[in-house]
Motif scaffolding. Structure first.
Motif, mmCIF file in Angstrom:
data_model
loop_
_atom_site.group_PDB
_atom_site.id
_atom_site.type_symbol
_atom_site.label_atom_id
_atom_site.label_comp_id
_atom_site.label_asym_id
_atom_site.label_seq_id
_atom_site.Cartn_x
_atom_site.Cartn_y
_atom_site.Cartn_z
ATOM 1 N N VAL A 234 -11.852 5.163 16.803
ATOM 2 C CA VAL A 234 -10.859 5.444 17.959
ATOM 3 C C VAL A 234 -11.624 5.863 19.072
ATOM 4 O O VAL A 234 -11.187 6.087 20.495
ATOM 5 N N ALA A 235 -12.868 6.807 18.930
ATOM 6 C CA ALA A 235 -13.823 7.156 20.160
ATOM 7 C C ALA A 235 -14.151 6.291 21.090
ATOM 8 O O ALA A 235 -14.363 6.411 22.234
ATOM 9 N N THR A 236 -14.332 4.973 20.521
ATOM 10 C CA THR A 236 -14.988 3.953 21.385
ATOM 11 C C THR A 236 -13.803 3.126 22.211
ATOM 12 O O THR A 236 -14.084 2.204 22.829
ATOM 13 N N VAL A 237 -12.676 3.268 21.874
ATOM 14 C CA VAL A 237 -11.723 2.746 22.682
ATOM 15 C C VAL A 237 -11.200 3.399 24.017
ATOM 16 O O VAL A 237 -10.971 4.662 24.246
ATOM 17 N N GLU A 238 -11.380 2.777 25.056
ATOM 18 C CA GLU A 238 -11.433 3.290 26.196
ATOM 19 C C GLU A 238 -10.356 2.478 27.069
ATOM 20 O O GLU A 238 -9.835 1.521 26.862
ATOM 21 N N GLY A 239 -10.105 3.291 28.283
ATOM 22 C CA GLY A 239 -9.357 2.541 29.262
ATOM 23 C C GLY A 239 -7.780 2.733 28.979
ATOM 24 O O GLY A 239 -7.384 3.631 28.228
ATOM 25 N N ASN B 209 0.698 -1.092 0.089
ATOM 26 C CA ASN B 209 -0.085 0.003 -0.050
ATOM 27 C C ASN B 209 0.627 1.361 0.025
ATOM 28 O O ASN B 209 1.989 1.267 0.452
ATOM 29 N N THR B 210 0.353 2.304 -0.553
ATOM 30 C CA THR B 210 0.984 3.656 -0.622
ATOM 31 C C THR B 210 0.006 4.332 0.817
ATOM 32 O O THR B 210 -1.359 4.210 0.585
ATOM 33 N N ILE B 211 0.640 4.394 1.683
ATOM 34 C CA ILE B 211 0.144 4.907 3.076
ATOM 35 C C ILE B 211 -0.062 6.427 3.038
ATOM 36 O O ILE B 211 0.843 7.296 2.665
ATOM 37 N N SER B 212 -1.237 6.771 3.368
ATOM 38 C CA SER B 212 -1.660 8.345 3.435
ATOM 39 C C SER B 212 -1.640 8.912 4.608
ATOM 40 O O SER B 212 -1.334 9.944 4.882
ATOM 41 N N ARG B 213 -2.019 7.962 5.520
ATOM 42 C CA ARG B 213 -2.060 8.533 7.044
ATOM 43 C C ARG B 213 -2.060 7.540 8.016
ATOM 44 O O ARG B 213 -2.431 6.285 7.896
ATOM 45 N N VAL B 214 -1.408 7.635 9.053
ATOM 46 C CA VAL B 214 -1.460 6.608 10.202
ATOM 47 C C VAL B 214 -1.562 7.443 11.425
ATOM 48 O O VAL B 214 -1.105 8.630 11.669
ATOM 49 N N TYR B 215 -2.604 6.857 12.334
ATOM 50 C CA TYR B 215 -2.867 7.564 13.673
ATOM 51 C C TYR B 215 -3.427 6.817 14.674
ATOM 52 O O TYR B 215 -3.757 5.646 14.452
ATOM 53 N N GLY B 216 -3.492 7.381 15.779
ATOM 54 C CA GLY B 216 -3.944 6.306 16.888
ATOM 55 C C GLY B 216 -4.004 6.917 18.385
ATOM 56 O O GLY B 216 -3.150 7.828 18.547
ATOM 57 N N ILE B 217 -4.334 6.040 19.177
ATOM 58 C CA ILE B 217 -4.252 6.102 20.799
ATOM 59 C C ILE B 217 -3.163 5.212 21.095
ATOM 60 O O ILE B 217 -2.982 4.074 20.844
ATOM 61 N N MET B 218 -1.906 5.878 21.395
ATOM 62 C CA MET B 218 -0.763 5.111 21.613
ATOM 63 C C MET B 218 -0.240 5.142 23.164
ATOM 64 O O MET B 218 1.136 4.593 23.273
ATOM 65 N N ASN B 219 -0.857 5.450 23.791
ATOM 66 C CA ASN B 219 -0.260 5.755 25.346
ATOM 67 C C ASN B 219 -1.998 5.233 26.431
ATOM 68 O O ASN B 219 -2.647 6.120 26.227
ATOM 69 N N GLY B 220 -1.570 4.200 26.741
ATOM 70 C CA GLY B 220 -2.775 3.705 27.729
ATOM 71 C C GLY B 220 -2.948 4.533 29.023
ATOM 72 O O GLY B 220 -4.027 4.530 29.401
ATOM 73 N N THR B 221 -1.804 5.100 29.510
ATOM 74 C CA THR B 221 -2.351 6.016 30.730
ATOM 75 C C THR B 221 -2.947 7.267 30.351
ATOM 76 O O THR B 221 -4.135 7.488 31.124
ATOM 77 N N CYS B 222 -2.974 7.921 29.232
ATOM 78 C CA CYS B 222 -3.711 9.233 29.040
ATOM 79 C C CYS B 222 -5.005 8.638 28.804
ATOM 80 O O CYS B 222 -5.915 9.153 28.987
ATOM 81 N N ASN B 223 -5.107 7.473 27.960
ATOM 82 C CA ASN B 223 -6.654 7.041 27.484
ATOM 83 C C ASN B 223 -7.262 6.666 28.705
ATOM 84 O O ASN B 223 -8.390 6.799 28.908
ATOM 85 N N TYR B 224 -6.508 6.169 29.488
ATOM 86 C CA TYR B 224 -7.154 5.644 30.803
ATOM 87 C C TYR B 224 -7.745 6.924 31.714
ATOM 88 O O TYR B 224 -8.824 7.064 32.259
ATOM 89 N N ILE B 225 -6.888 7.974 31.836
ATOM 90 C CA ILE B 225 -7.149 9.154 32.512
ATOM 91 C C ILE B 225 -8.476 9.982 31.805
ATOM 92 O O ILE B 225 -9.432 10.281 32.514
ATOM 93 N N LEU B 226 -8.341 10.021 30.500
ATOM 94 C CA LEU B 226 -9.536 10.947 29.779
ATOM 95 C C LEU B 226 -10.644 10.123 29.806
ATOM 96 O O LEU B 226 -11.906 10.452 30.069
ATOM 97 N N THR B 227 -10.622 8.716 29.844
ATOM 98 C CA THR B 227 -11.971 7.875 30.063
ATOM 99 C C THR B 227 -12.496 8.037 31.356
ATOM 100 O O THR B 227 -13.675 8.252 31.532
ATOM 101 N N THR B 228 -11.683 7.886 32.368
ATOM 102 C CA THR B 228 -11.898 7.998 33.807
ATOM 103 C C THR B 228 -12.631 9.510 34.010
ATOM 104 O O THR B 228 -13.762 9.651 34.712
ATOM 105 N N MET B 229 -11.829 10.574 33.405
ATOM 106 C CA MET B 229 -12.542 11.814 33.512
ATOM 107 C C MET B 229 -13.911 11.902 32.939
ATOM 108 O O MET B 229 -14.808 12.740 33.739
ATOM 109 N N ARG B 230 -14.208 11.505 31.709
ATOM 110 C CA ARG B 230 -15.544 11.553 31.144
ATOM 111 C C ARG B 230 -16.538 10.728 31.893
ATOM 112 O O ARG B 230 -17.666 11.279 32.259
ATOM 113 N N GLU B 231 -16.215 9.607 32.584
ATOM 114 C CA GLU B 231 -17.072 8.612 33.264
ATOM 115 C C GLU B 231 -17.465 9.194 34.616
ATOM 116 O O GLU B 231 -18.769 9.031 35.049
#
Length: 437
Positions: A283-288, A157-179
């Protein structure tokens, strides 16, 4: 019977430098799965040397394993085929271990994203010049085999974009803040007590860990030299429970994303920062503590991977995957193409970014304040999309939330300077980019 004997007599001999949670778990996995891997790949993988700062029991059998107090000496002189560097750090002992191993003609497997983000190209050139493997599947999103996917599975493939959630600590914090509706500092303290965040969480919450990982994915996706210094980096310390609640109301979730993409001008942008993404985006549904990496290619379209990004088990699993490639004689250049052919990364300024924005202002609720804000946006040639204004009584400080149509970041910054100069704006504006995925 002769084949079984040859397997027993010719193991892949491994040295492990660093016996923290990942190093100890790697040894345990290799001991536990020895027969399975021998049956699958025709050769055993045997840990024959280890090094750590203390000799305490790590929960695995030490029989047949030599102990070294000095990991660099072990890398240089132990009778092994592969050295696993699981110490960590961009320089110092970790770098010396890898250099000593390569100089001695030994393959290297590492989970050290910081080391590779700063020295990856030079180390890759050394490894490739000697016909050695420098494996780093464990360095990015341990439970997701994204390195192999980019280097091999998506190579057509010719890649045009790569992105994502790459740090579980931050994702856990943001998830817990929302909940929970709690703010950053409170949730961070909980994350530290639970072991999801380090005592010094700076690398995680300030976006540096994500940037290390993004720099490696960028090189793999686009054939560029690793250039950590060109990444725009923001963390999540400034994200408040108020912002998360407004994001929910507007139909968004806030995630810390690492994003690399080709620009229309032929350059490559790399950025790490909190993003507002639509709730229906994968990516919005990836939690914790989970990670997710998305790759967009001309043939595959959008490929979404989700898994645990850290922890002993997932990271050790990725280390073992690299060892299995060595056992199976599967060898590819470290970053997908020979290191000598990696191109310099075109410099890209964040001022060139074009996107939509969320802005939260705290203002004194006086008549005419909103007109002043609108004038500041107009004078910077920035267009408003929507506004949430909740005044309660004169002289009270209230939030004003704006979403802006797509604009250049340089214009946004000019508008923010004008808004900050308004006397009724009592706090610096809070800005979060709205990401179209």
């Amino acid at each position: 019977m002769g084949e079984v004997n040859s397997v027993a007599k010719n193991p892949l001999k491994v040295a492990v430098a660093g016996l923290g949670t990942v190093g100890a778990e790697t040894v345990k996995v290799l001991q536990k799965q020895a027969n399975l891997m021998a049956a699958r790949y025709g050769r055993t993988i045997k840990v024959v040397a280890v090094s750590a700062r203390s000799r305490r029991d790590r929960g695995f059998a030490m029989e047949g394993i030599d102990w070294y107090d000095d990991p660099v000496q072990m890398a240089a002189s132990a009778d092994v085929d592969v050295v696993c560097e699981l110490i960590g750090g961009s320089d110092g002992v970790a770098k010396a271990v890898v250099e000593a191993a390569l100089a001695a003609g030994r393959h290297v497997v590492t989970a050290n994203k910081a080391l590779l983000a700063h020295h990856g190209v030079a180390l890759a050139k050394t490894a490739e010049s000697k016909g050695l493997t420098l494996g780093f599947e464990a360095a990015v999103a341990g439970g997701i085999p994204i390195i192999k996917a980019l280097r091999e599975g998506l190579a057509g493939n010719t890649i045009s974009r790569v992105y994502g959630i790459m740090n579980g600590t931050c994702n856990y914090i943001l998830t817990t803040m929302r909940e929970s509706g709690r703010d950053f500092a409170d949730v961070l303290a909980d994350a530290q007590r639970l072991g999801y965040a380090e005592a010094d969480p700076s690398f995680d919450v300030d976006g540096v860990d994500t940037a290390h990982k993004l720099s490696l994915l960028t090189s793999l996706a686009f054939g560029t030299q690793v250039n950590f210094d060109s990444i725009h980096i923001e963390g999540i310390r400034h994200v408040s429970a108020t912002d998360i609640a407004f994001a929910e109301e507007l139909g968004y979730r806030i995630k810390l994303l690492g994003i690399a993409r080709k620009t229309a001008s032929g350059g490559i942008e790399q950025r790490v920062h909190p993003c507002m993404v639509r709730k229906d985006e994968p990516v919005a549904t990836v939690e914790g503590v989970f990670n997710s990496v998305v790759v967009e290619g001309d043939s595959v379209g959008r490929s979404v991977s989700i898994g645990r990004g850290a922890g002993a088990g997932p990271t050790a699993s990725a280390v073992v995957a690299d060892l299995i490639d060595i056992v199976a004689s599967r060898q590819t250049p470290t970053f997908g193409i020979p290191a000598d052919l990696l191109e310099p990364l075109p410099v890209w300024s964040m001022d060139q970014h074009v996107g939509a924005y969320y802005i939260r202002l705290m203002v004194e609720d006086h008549p005419g304040v909103f007109a002043d804000i609108a004038a500041a946006l107009r004078d910077s040639n920035v267009s408003m999309e929507a506004v949430i204004q909740r005044g309660r009584s004169p002289d009270e400080v209230v939030p004003v939330v704006l979403t802006l149509h797509e604009t250049e970041e340089v214009r946004l910054n000019d508008a923010l300077a004008r808004i900050s100069a308004i006397a009724a704006v009592v706090e610096p504006p809070r800005v979060i980019r709205i990401e179209t995925l």
